[in-house]
Structure formats: C-alpha cells, structure tokens
Design a protein around this motif. Structure first.
Motif, mmCIF file in Angstrom:
data_model
loop_
_atom_site.group_PDB
_atom_site.id
_atom_site.type_symbol
_atom_site.label_atom_id
_atom_site.label_comp_id
_atom_site.label_asym_id
_atom_site.label_seq_id
_atom_site.Cartn_x
_atom_site.Cartn_y
_atom_site.Cartn_z
ATOM 1 N N ILE A 154 0.812 -1.215 0.000
ATOM 2 C CA ILE A 154 0.000 0.000 0.000
ATOM 3 C C ILE A 154 0.847 1.268 0.000
ATOM 4 C CG2 ILE A 154 -1.663 1.353 1.333
ATOM 5 C CD1 ILE A 154 -2.917 -1.245 2.244
ATOM 6 N N ILE A 155 1.772 1.393 0.970
ATOM 7 C CA ILE A 155 2.551 2.631 1.105
ATOM 8 C C ILE A 155 3.402 2.912 -0.132
ATOM 9 C CG2 ILE A 155 4.262 3.859 2.481
ATOM 10 C CD1 ILE A 155 1.515 3.535 3.803
ATOM 11 N N PRO A 156 4.164 1.917 -0.647
ATOM 12 C CA PRO A 156 4.931 2.188 -1.871
ATOM 13 C C PRO A 156 4.045 2.577 -3.055
ATOM 14 C CG PRO A 156 5.754 0.216 -0.801
ATOM 15 C CD PRO A 156 4.494 0.597 -0.090
ATOM 16 N N THR A 157 2.847 1.995 -3.124
ATOM 17 C CA THR A 157 1.937 2.337 -4.222
ATOM 18 C C THR A 157 1.469 3.785 -4.107
ATOM 19 O OG1 THR A 157 1.151 0.042 -4.336
ATOM 20 C CG2 THR A 157 -0.223 1.722 -5.380
ATOM 21 N N ILE A 158 1.141 4.216 -2.894
ATOM 22 C CA ILE A 158 0.741 5.608 -2.674
ATOM 23 C C ILE A 158 1.882 6.556 -3.043
ATOM 24 C CG2 ILE A 158 0.086 7.317 -0.928
ATOM 25 C CD1 ILE A 158 -1.366 5.080 0.569
ATOM 26 N N LYS A 159 3.099 6.208 -2.597
ATOM 27 C CA LYS A 159 4.264 7.038 -2.923
ATOM 28 C C LYS A 159 4.483 7.115 -4.430
ATOM 29 C CE LYS A 159 6.909 6.320 1.353
ATOM 30 N NZ LYS A 159 8.150 5.739 1.937
ATOM 31 N N SER A 160 4.269 5.990 -5.111
ATOM 32 C CA SER A 160 4.439 5.954 -6.561
ATOM 33 C C SER A 160 3.458 6.893 -7.251
ATOM 34 C CB SER A 160 4.239 4.524 -7.077
ATOM 35 O OG SER A 160 4.290 4.472 -8.488
ATOM 36 N N VAL A 161 2.208 6.892 -6.808
ATOM 37 C CA VAL A 161 1.192 7.778 -7.391
ATOM 38 C C VAL A 161 1.554 9.240 -7.146
ATOM 39 C CG1 VAL A 161 -1.230 8.498 -7.286
ATOM 40 C CG2 VAL A 161 -0.654 6.065 -7.194
#
Length: 293
Positions: A154-161
C-alpha cells in the motif's frame, strides 16, 4: 400510489439515527461487507483491466490467480486499503443519506420516493470523493502482480502515485467514480427502501410494528446490491481502467470500444453480481442491527 405509501409508512416509524452512530455503524458494516466481497472484486478488476487474450473467461482468471499467486497474495492482494475505504465510504453514505433525508423531511413538496432519490444521489456524490483515492490504490494493487516492477504494498503504491502525478493524482478516475456513485446511490438506497417496505407491508399487521425479519433485511440488501452493480457497471469499468492506465474518461471509453466493443464495458459483470448478493446483504443487515441496539 401503493409503493410510495409503503415507504412513507416505514420511514415515519423510524427516526433518523444521529450522525455519530451512522458513522460508527456504517463503518463496521462497510468493513464486513468489503471483507466478504474482496476476492470477487479482485477477479472483477482483473477482467476489466486486462484483455481477453490473458483472461478469456471469469474461470480462467480465477484459475490463473489461484495457481500463480495463491489465495492471500492473489485474491486478497491490497485488501488493507479497501477495508479502510469501505468503512469510510459506508460511514459517509449512511450519514449523508440520513442527514439529507432529515433535511428533506421538513419539506412538504417532496414525495417519499423523491426524498429517497435525492438523498441517495447526495450520499453517492459525497462518497465518491473519499472513495476515488482508495479505489485507485486498490485497483493498482489488484493488478500489480500482473505487471513486473509495480509496487505490491500500500505505502509504496501511494508514494508511486504521488511521485508520478502529485496529490491530485490520487483522484485519477474521479469522474468515473462520481458517475457511478451518483446514479448508484439512487439505485442502492431506492431498491433497498422499496424492497424492505414491500416485504414489511406483507406482514399480517401490515407492518404496523415496523420490524423487518432477518431474511427480509438480507433479501432487501442483496436486491440493492444487485440493482446497484447491474445499473452502473459500465461506469465502474471506465473507472477501473482509468485508474490502472492513467487515462481520461473519453479516451478510456474510446479505447474500450476500439478493443472490445460494447461488451468490453461488461467484462466481469457475472462475478460482480455474485459478490453483490452476500456483501450487500451483510452491509444492510449489520447496519440495521447495530442501529437498533
């Protein structure tokens, strides 16, 4: 009109819950419903966003996911964000619906059905604002195992966005979500209230005690889920594809039509309707039961 009288009879006996309990009860109901529906939702999103060359049928998608990724990593990939999102979504849905209905109760120019429609549209519109970021992360996680190099947490995906598109990037697909939730809110609440009122009116006392049985609540909730998903599915397909491919509404619609025709908007409908029955039955039953405590 008999249908309208059923709704009026039912609503006149039940005072609107206060906002705090709407939030609490809606959150619990939403989290339970999302846990039940999530494996179905994963299959639905994969069918919506991946071509028929990879998943020609629903069963091929289920088989691929199970064999390649297993149950937890495959079907429940990224469930943390949706559970939180479902809790917030349903809290917003029920509190905004009841507060709008309470406001409209003061007006004499609206029929009971009109109040439900307006309140449902308002609730869906409010929910779309909090739902879009949650579903963006959910959809990306659900297809992350299919694309190498994509974050699977979740966190890496949010950072990626955030790195790719900034804060507003979290609302990619908002137009699709708004369309889906606005019309879906009308359908969801209207179907539930109409079915619940109809079943209650069939009691020997004509529903005078205002108490629905367990099976009546479950059937009403399941019916609402079926009506909601069947009516807004093309908008949901647009939303899912917009969020996973980062494209606009009209570009997305043209791409689906070019690749798969009209049927492309309905890929995954069967599994979606299957999930709608238990999930929405649980959501409304849990909310109603907690509200009476």
């Amino acid at each position: 009109m008999e249908t309208d009288s059923v709704i009026i009879t039912e609503q006149s006996r039940q005072p609107r819950n206060n906002a705090l309990w709407d939030i609490v009860n809606g959150s619990i109901a939403g989290a339970l419903g999302k846990t039940i529906e999530y494996p179905f939702d994963t299959v639905k999103v994969r069918l919506q966003t991946q071509g028929a060359h990879l998943f020609p049928t629903t069963w091929s998608c289920i088989r691929y996911t199970y064999q390649r990724e297993g149950v937890l990593r495959g079907f429940f990939q990224g469930i943390g964000s949706p559970i939180c999102g479902a809790a917030v979504e349903n809290a917003v849905l029920f509190v905004s619906y009841n507060q709008c209905a309470k406001l409209l109760d003061r007006e004499t120019n609206f029929s009971s059905l009109q109040k439900i429609v307006v309140s449902g549209a308002f609730a869906g519109s409010c929910a779309s604002l909090v739902l879009t970021p949650v579903e963006l992360i959910k959809c990306r996680l659900q297809v992350s195992n299919l694309a190498s190099g994509k974050p699977t947490k979740i966190i890496p995906t949010i950072k990626s966005v955030l790195q790719e598109r900034g804060v507003l990037g979290l609302w990619q697909g908002q137009s699709g979500t708004l369309i889906r939730e606005l019309f879906g809110g009308i359908t969801w609440f209207s179907t539930y209230e109409l079915m619940k009122g109809y079943l209650l009116h069939r009691h020997e006392d004509g529903g005078a005690d205002g108490k629905s049985t367990t099976w009546e609540l479950l059937v009403s909730g399941a019916s609402a889920g079926l009506a909601f998903n069947a009516s807004i599915f093309p908008a949901d397909t647009l939303k899912s594809k917009m969020q996973t491919e980062q494209i606009g509404l009209f570009s997305c619609a043209r791409k689906i039509m070019a690749q798969a025709g009209l049927g492309g908007f309905y890929r995954g409908l069967g599994i979606t309707l299957a999930r709608a029955v238990p999930a929405n039955a649980v959501v409304f039953y849990t909310y109603e039961t907690l509200s009476k405590m």
